[in-house]
Design a protein around this motif. Structure first.
Motif, short mmCIF file in Angstrom:
data_model
loop_
_atom_site.label_atom_id
_atom_site.label_comp_id
_atom_site.label_asym_id
_atom_site.label_seq_id
_atom_site.Cartn_x
_atom_site.Cartn_y
_atom_site.Cartn_z
N PRO A 70 0.97 8.06 15.13
CA PRO A 70 1.67 8.54 15.64
C PRO A 70 0.82 8.73 17.43
CG PRO A 70 2.07 10.29 13.98
CD PRO A 70 0.93 8.91 13.99
N GLU A 71 1.28 8.71 18.69
CA GLU A 71 0.18 8.70 19.65
C GLU A 71 -0.51 9.64 19.58
OE1 GLU A 71 0.80 8.04 24.67
OE2 GLU A 71 2.35 8.09 23.67
N GLY A 72 -1.91 9.08 19.83
CA GLY A 72 -2.91 10.39 20.26
C GLY A 72 -3.34 10.37 18.75
N VAL A 73 -2.85 10.56 17.36
CA VAL A 73 -3.31 10.93 16.63
C VAL A 73 -3.92 10.05 15.23
CG1 VAL A 73 -2.44 11.16 13.77
CG2 VAL A 73 -1.10 12.15 15.79
N PRO A 74 -5.66 9.63 15.10
CA PRO A 74 -6.26 8.79 15.27
C PRO A 74 -6.30 8.66 13.39
CG PRO A 74 -7.52 11.19 14.63
CD PRO A 74 -5.90 11.52 15.11
N GLY A 75 -6.21 7.86 12.82
CA GLY A 75 -6.48 6.57 11.58
C GLY A 75 -7.63 7.98 10.56
N ASP A 76 -7.26 7.50 8.74
CA ASP A 76 -8.03 8.46 8.49
C ASP A 76 -8.45 7.37 7.02
OD1 ASP A 76 -5.11 8.57 6.68
OD2 ASP A 76 -5.13 11.00 7.00
N ALA A 77 -8.83 7.97 5.96
CA ALA A 77 -9.42 6.83 5.03
C ALA A 77 -8.11 6.68 4.19
CB ALA A 77 -10.47 8.04 3.85
N ALA A 78 -7.05 7.17 4.16
CA ALA A 78 -5.40 6.89 4.36
C ALA A 78 -4.99 5.23 4.58
CB ALA A 78 -4.71 6.89 3.13
N TRP A 79 -5.55 6.06 5.44
CA TRP A 79 -4.39 5.03 6.50
C TRP A 79 -5.37 3.54 6.78
CZ3 TRP A 79 -6.33 3.35 11.26
CH2 TRP A 79 -5.46 2.17 12.24
N LEU A 80 -6.36 3.67 7.14
CA LEU A 80 -7.07 2.70 6.69
C LEU A 80 -6.89 1.43 5.40
CD1 LEU A 80 -10.31 1.33 8.17
CD2 LEU A 80 -11.34 2.31 6.45
N THR A 81 -7.49 2.32 4.56
CA THR A 81 -6.78 1.56 2.89
C THR A 81 -6.40 0.28 3.38
OG1 THR A 81 -8.43 3.58 1.88
CG2 THR A 81 -6.79 1.89 0.79
N ALA A 82 -4.78 0.93 3.60
CA ALA A 82 -3.23 1.04 3.40
C ALA A 82 -3.13 -0.52 4.44
CB ALA A 82 -2.26 1.24 4.47
N GLY A 83 -3.48 -0.38 5.95
CA GLY A 83 -3.62 -1.65 7.15
C GLY A 83 -5.03 -3.20 6.20
N ALA A 84 -6.42 -2.34 5.35
CA ALA A 84 -6.62 -3.66 4.71
C ALA A 84 -5.85 -3.83 3.43
CB ALA A 84 -8.67 -2.60 3.86
N GLY A 85 -5.23 -3.31 2.96
CA GLY A 85 -4.12 -4.04 1.61
C GLY A 85 -3.10 -4.40 2.33
N GLU A 86 -2.58 -4.73 3.78
CA GLU A 86 -1.90 -5.33 4.77
C GLU A 86 -2.02 -6.85 4.74
OE1 GLU A 86 0.99 -5.60 8.50
OE2 GLU A 86 -0.12 -3.60 8.35
N MET A 87 -3.36 -6.35 5.23
CA MET A 87 -3.85 -7.83 6.19
C MET A 87 -4.69 -8.63 4.41
SD MET A 87 -7.64 -8.07 7.91
CE MET A 87 -9.09 -7.05 6.55
N LEU A 88 -5.11 -7.90 3.49
CA LEU A 88 -5.91 -9.06 2.85
C LEU A 88 -4.53 -10.18 1.99
CD1 LEU A 88 -8.09 -6.21 0.49
CD2 LEU A 88 -8.52 -8.94 1.58
N GLU A 89 -3.06 -8.96 2.00
CA GLU A 89 -2.18 -9.43 1.63
C GLU A 89 -1.92 -10.65 2.09
OE1 GLU A 89 3.22 -8.75 0.49
OE2 GLU A 89 1.01 -6.73 0.99
N THR A 90 -1.63 -10.33 3.51
CA THR A 90 -1.17 -11.50 4.95
C THR A 90 -2.59 -12.75 4.46
OG1 THR A 90 -0.61 -10.10 5.75
CG2 THR A 90 -1.07 -11.95 6.81
N LEU A 91 -4.19 -12.84 4.17
CA LEU A 91 -4.75 -13.40 3.95
C LEU A 91 -4.80 -14.48 2.84
CD1 LEU A 91 -8.12 -11.37 4.66
CD2 LEU A 91 -6.51 -13.60 6.11
N ARG A 92 -4.27 -13.59 1.54
CA ARG A 92 -3.43 -14.62 0.35
C ARG A 92 -2.39 -15.35 0.26
NH1 ARG A 92 -5.64 -9.02 -1.85
NH2 ARG A 92 -7.64 -9.31 -2.79
N ALA A 93 -1.65 -14.74 0.74
CA ALA A 93 -0.46 -15.98 1.20
C ALA A 93 -0.12 -16.51 2.12
CB ALA A 93 0.76 -14.87 1.98
N THR A 94 -1.88 -17.06 3.00
CA THR A 94 -1.21 -17.54 4.52
C THR A 94 -2.13 -19.32 4.04
OG1 THR A 94 -1.31 -15.93 6.08
CG2 THR A 94 -2.33 -18.08 6.66
N ASP A 95 -1.76 -20.32 4.50
CA ASP A 95 -2.85 -21.54 4.06
C ASP A 95 -3.65 -21.67 4.74
OD1 ASP A 95 -3.61 -23.84 3.73
OD2 ASP A 95 -2.37 -25.13 3.07
N PRO A 96 -5.01 -21.55 3.54
CA PRO A 96 -6.67 -21.30 5.45
C PRO A 96 -6.46 -22.28 6.62
CG PRO A 96 -6.85 -21.40 2.76
CD PRO A 96 -5.54 -21.72 2.53
#
Length: 245
Positions: A70-96
């Motif tokens: 939400p606008e003006g609401v910072p991230g927290d540890a759970a949100w950080l971890t979820a974003g890293a998971g999304e990034m890692l999934e994409t990195l693994r799925a992408t041909d280097p």
């Protein structure tokens, strides 16, 4: 080959564990709190996933990518971890070898894991310093980090422009690790660009200290007073100020 994805997972866990009190100021990122730091890192993770997932060929700014907050609401540890998971999934799925935009010299997907690992590591250090924790960086990681930074910085317009304004063409900076097999010489070139090479040499200024401290000095997370400096201190201070990432 370095497994940067496993390292990203480990660093995310470490940063998340440091994110209990989001109100703590972060001196190495003036004006930020831990909340700002976590939000910045989590935004970069989602940005990376977006760039790679869409195989973007043109620059997309991180603020253009939805964060799910939400606008003006910072991230927290759970949100950080979820974003890293999304990034890692994409990195693994992408041909280097996939062609994709980056701000570095390589315009392919293989550029991103190493860059995002060191982005995360340095911000983990920011959080530790804010909390009074002495950062630990293995020597081999610090060596890789120095070379990753020197490899990419000449492609960063926001670095080369201020370097060009210093008028330091031909100036040399020698880095010498006191606890590992690592020496590098940076030679300032025209238009703010620079080259670097491994090995022993004499520079206009020489910087010697533990390799992890050298990495943090280059990133502006430690003062040069934390290491030993011989030669033109003013040159070093000016170069570091202009080359800050």
């Amino acid at each position: 080959m370095t497994d940067y994805l496993a390292k990203i997972e480990a660093e995310t866990t470490r940063l998340a564990a440091l994110s209990g009190d989001l109100s703590v100021p972060v001196p190495t990122c003036p004006g930020w709190t831990i909340a700002d730091l976590v939000t910045h890192v989590g935004r970069l993770h989602r940005w990376t996933a977006h760039v790679l997932g869409n195989q973007a060929q043109e620059r997309i700014w991180s603020f253009q990518v939805p964060t799910g907050l939400p606008e003006g609401v910072p991230g927290d540890a759970a949100w950080l971890t979820a974003g890293a998971g999304e990034m890692l999934e994409t990195l693994r799925a992408t041909d280097p070898s996939t062609p994709v935009w980056s701000w570095g010299p390589e315009k392919r997907a293989s550029w991103w894991p190493r860059r995002m690992f060191f982005e995360l590591l340095i911000h983990r250090v920011d959080a530790e310093l804010a909390l009074g924790v002495d950062p630990e960086i293995p020597a081999e990681t610090a060596i890789d980090g120095i070379e990753e930074l020197l490899h990419n910085l000449p492609s960063a317009r926001w670095v080369t422009k201020p370097l060009a304004e210093l008028g330091l063409e031909g100036a040399t900076i020698h880095l010498h690790a006191s606890d590992a097999d690592g020496e590098w010489t940076i030679t300032q070139g025209p238009a703010g660009t620079f080259t670097w090479e491994r090995g022993h040499a004499k520079g206009d200024v020489a910087v010697r200290g533990p390799v992890a401290e050298l990495l943090l000095v280059l990133y502006g997370r430690r003062s040069p007073a934390a290491v030993t400096v011989h030669g033109d201190q003013d040159l070093l201070d000016r170069w570091l100020s202009a080359a800050s990432l």
